[in-house]
Design a protein around this motif. Structure first.
Motif, short mmCIF file in Angstrom:
data_model
loop_
_atom_site.label_atom_id
_atom_site.label_comp_id
_atom_site.label_asym_id
_atom_site.label_seq_id
_atom_site.Cartn_x
_atom_site.Cartn_y
_atom_site.Cartn_z
N TYR A 1 -4.90 -10.82 9.19
CA TYR A 1 -5.77 -10.34 8.11
C TYR A 1 -7.22 -10.80 8.34
O TYR A 1 -8.12 -9.98 8.53
CB TYR A 1 -5.29 -10.90 6.76
CG TYR A 1 -4.03 -10.29 6.23
CD1 TYR A 1 -2.78 -10.56 6.82
CD2 TYR A 1 -4.04 -9.44 5.14
CE1 TYR A 1 -1.61 -10.01 6.31
CE2 TYR A 1 -2.87 -8.88 4.62
CZ TYR A 1 -1.66 -9.17 5.22
OH TYR A 1 -0.51 -8.62 4.72
N GLU B 1 0.80 -1.23 0.00
CA GLU B 1 0.00 0.00 0.00
C GLU B 1 0.84 1.28 0.00
O GLU B 1 0.43 2.27 0.63
CB GLU B 1 -0.93 -0.04 1.21
CG GLU B 1 -0.24 -0.04 2.60
CD GLU B 1 0.02 -1.42 3.19
OE1 GLU B 1 0.09 -2.40 2.44
OE2 GLU B 1 0.16 -1.50 4.43
N GLU C 1 -4.12 -4.50 8.70
CA GLU C 1 -4.53 -5.62 7.85
C GLU C 1 -5.96 -6.10 8.11
O GLU C 1 -6.65 -6.52 7.18
CB GLU C 1 -3.53 -6.77 7.97
CG GLU C 1 -2.10 -6.41 7.58
CD GLU C 1 -1.96 -5.82 6.17
OE1 GLU C 1 -2.90 -5.93 5.37
OE2 GLU C 1 -0.90 -5.23 5.89
N HIS D 1 -5.99 0.76 2.92
CA HIS D 1 -4.78 1.04 3.71
C HIS D 1 -4.40 2.52 3.68
O HIS D 1 -3.67 2.98 4.56
CB HIS D 1 -3.59 0.26 3.16
CG HIS D 1 -3.42 -1.13 3.69
ND1 HIS D 1 -3.42 -1.42 5.04
CD2 HIS D 1 -3.20 -2.31 3.05
CE1 HIS D 1 -3.20 -2.73 5.20
NE2 HIS D 1 -3.07 -3.30 4.01
N HIS E 1 -8.42 -3.41 -1.07
CA HIS E 1 -7.58 -3.64 0.11
C HIS E 1 -6.49 -2.56 0.21
O HIS E 1 -6.35 -1.89 1.24
CB HIS E 1 -6.96 -5.04 0.01
CG HIS E 1 -6.05 -5.42 1.13
ND1 HIS E 1 -6.35 -6.41 2.04
CD2 HIS E 1 -4.82 -4.95 1.49
CE1 HIS E 1 -5.35 -6.52 2.91
NE2 HIS E 1 -4.41 -5.64 2.60
N ALA F 1 -8.11 -3.50 6.34
CA ALA F 1 -8.01 -3.60 4.87
C ALA F 1 -8.71 -4.87 4.37
O ALA F 1 -9.32 -4.88 3.30
CB ALA F 1 -6.55 -3.57 4.43
ZN ZN Z 1 -2.72 -5.27 3.59
#
Ligand code: ZN
Ligand code: TRP
Length: 466
Positions: free
Chosen positions: A399, A303, A345, A326, A322, A348
């Motif tokens: 994530y 990102e 994460e 970020h 995603h 995102a």
């Molecule tokens: Zn990421």
């Protein structure tokens, strides 16, 4: 005069002491160095990342790169303010040769050990003083190759240039940095490459490119605070698309000629998704958006501020969603320690689910339920995402289970409170540092609910939440 004598004494002490004063206690036989900046910024999981004693305001990076020789030349001008009196201080730098260092115009001595560059200014720096360090250096940058789970990152030479993606601590592979997200700074880049190549950095071009003597120089400026791992100088052959998002934010996308066919889609998706996130998360935090597809077969994306980089693939909407999320979560709102990485994460990843829901595909609830159904033996349940581990920072749990945490919160507080809360989180903390505790506190305040057990089960327990 007296202080100069002290410096001389310190210098000779330096010669035989671990440079940057390692984390180990100073052996009793050696006098402690007075007013030395710490070799790490204080992230216990990454003890030598970043440095103590000062705060960088601005990096001015004058860089030249010759892809044929894979050779980088640099002059870094680092403006900082001292947070303590400093007889010496460190920057992070991996490999490369330092030719010269000056502090406030006076030649400084320096020492290298591991990835620590220790600088001893001619005169000590007073607590609170602003000071400018200029470092000239050169060499063949080498990316970091991490055997645990970070893969290859930093300055990565490619066939026609370089793919530069530095999370978590690879900025030091191409410039002397306070290489930890706890110290954000503004950046100016002046990058000279062989004519015919394009150098891409963060922010916007501060002047038009100029070519002379077979070389082209690009000037880029990121005028908002940026963590070092988000800085880039990706270069090579690129086709560019310049325009604006439907709402009017400048949008610059680029693709390696091998990915020419990906460029239109990247440009359009970047525009529409940047605009959509601004309606969900609040105003876009930077002065331009964009994205870059290079031919380096990383298989991942980073990102990078204002210009996410996609390594060797044609990015679909989900990954663009995603990386653009970020820009709010990670880039504008930045963590002070890597352990809190789920704030980047998890958000995102949840944004991918929100984008899917918004696009009329699977709802976030359906995606959540799919993951929730994983058996109790799935490794994700054993890894608490609220404590990202240094040896396994980018574990899937950070994530996915991080994203699930937000969905669990949404279900507990209802859509109205949830989306108001997320927007307030991003807006009030714009360009600041954030922590998990702050997020939990805001969620409890805005929902009027006691949420300790929810966050504890989702973020901190090594088992599947009941
Ligand atoms: Zn990421
Ligand atoms: N933050 C990236 C993402 O989730 C993943 C990532 C971690 C990465 N370290 C990296 C990408 C190094 C490129 C280089 O989008």
């Amino acid at each position: 005069m007296r202080s100069l004598a002290v410096v001389t004494v310190l210098l000779s002490a330096l010669a035989c002491s671990p440079s940057g004063g390692s984390a180990a206690p100073t052996p009793a036989a050696r006098p402690p160095v007075q007013d030395a900046g710490a070799p790490g910024i204080g992230d216990r999981d990454f003890p030598l990342d970043g440095n103590g004693g000062y705060d960088v305001a601005h990096y001015g990076l004058k860089l030249g790169y010759d892809p044929g020789r894979r050779f980088l030349t640099g002059t870094a001008t680092v403006q900082a303010s001292a947070k303590q009196a400093l007889s010496r201080f460190n920057l992070d730098l991996a490999g490369l040769t330092v030719d010269q260092v000056s502090v406030d115009g006076a030649k400084a001595t320096f020492d290298r050990k591991g990835d620590e560059l220790t600088i001893v200014p001619a005169a000590p720096i007073a607590d609170g003083a602003r000071f400018t360090t200029v470092i000239t250096y050169s060499g063949r940058p080498q990316p970091v190759k991490d055997s645990s789970n970070l893969g290859t990152y930093g300055f990565i030479p490619t066939q026609d240039g370089a793919f530069v993606t530095c999370e978590p601590n690879g900025a030091k592979t191409w410039f002397p940095a306070n290489d930890h997200p706890a110290d954000k700074a503004r950046f100016d880049f002046e990058i000279t490459v062989p004519k015919g190549l394009v150098a891409l950095a963060n922010g916007e071009m501060s002047r038009p490119a100029t070519t002379s003597g077979g070389k082209t120089t690009y000037h880029w400026r990121e005028r908002h605070p940026m963590a070092t791992y988000l800085a880039t100088m990706t270069l090579g052959k690129f086709e560019l698309r310049q325009g604006r998002t439907p709402s009017g934010i400048p949008n610059l996308t680029a693709a390696d000629p091998r990915f020419r066919s990906a460029l239109d889609r990247l440009h359009t998706n970047t525009g529409k998704i940047t605009d959509y996130w601004a309606t969900v998360f609040g105003p876009y935090p930077f002065s331009s958006t964009g994205g870059v597809v290079d031919d380096f077969p990383a298989g991942y994306a980073l990102e990078n501020q204002t210009k996410p980089m996609y390594g060797g693939f044609d990015p679909d909407e989900s990954i663009v969603a995603h990386e653009l999320a970020h820009q709010w979560f990670g880039n504008s709102l930045t963590i002070k320690r890597w352990r809190d990485l789920w704030l980047n994460e998890g958000f995102a990843t949840y944004a991918e689910w929100l984008w899917s829901e918004h696009s009329g595909r699977s709802t976030a609830e359906t995606i959540f339920a799919g993951f929730r159904a994983r058996p109790a033996s799935d490794p994700m349940w054993a890894y608490p995402p609220g404590k990202a581990r240094p040896g396994d920072l980018f574990n899937e749990s950070v994530y996915t289970r991080g994203g699930m945490t937000l969905h669990a919160l949404r279900k507990a507080v209802g859509d109205q409170v949830f989306f108001k809360l997320v927007k307030e989180w991003a807006t009030t903390n714009r360009h600041r540092h954030v922590s998990t505790e702050q997020f939990v506190a805001l969620a409890e305040k805005r929902s009027g609910k006691q949420l300790d057990s929810l966050f504890d089960a989702w973020l901190f327990q090594p088992r599947r939440p009941a």
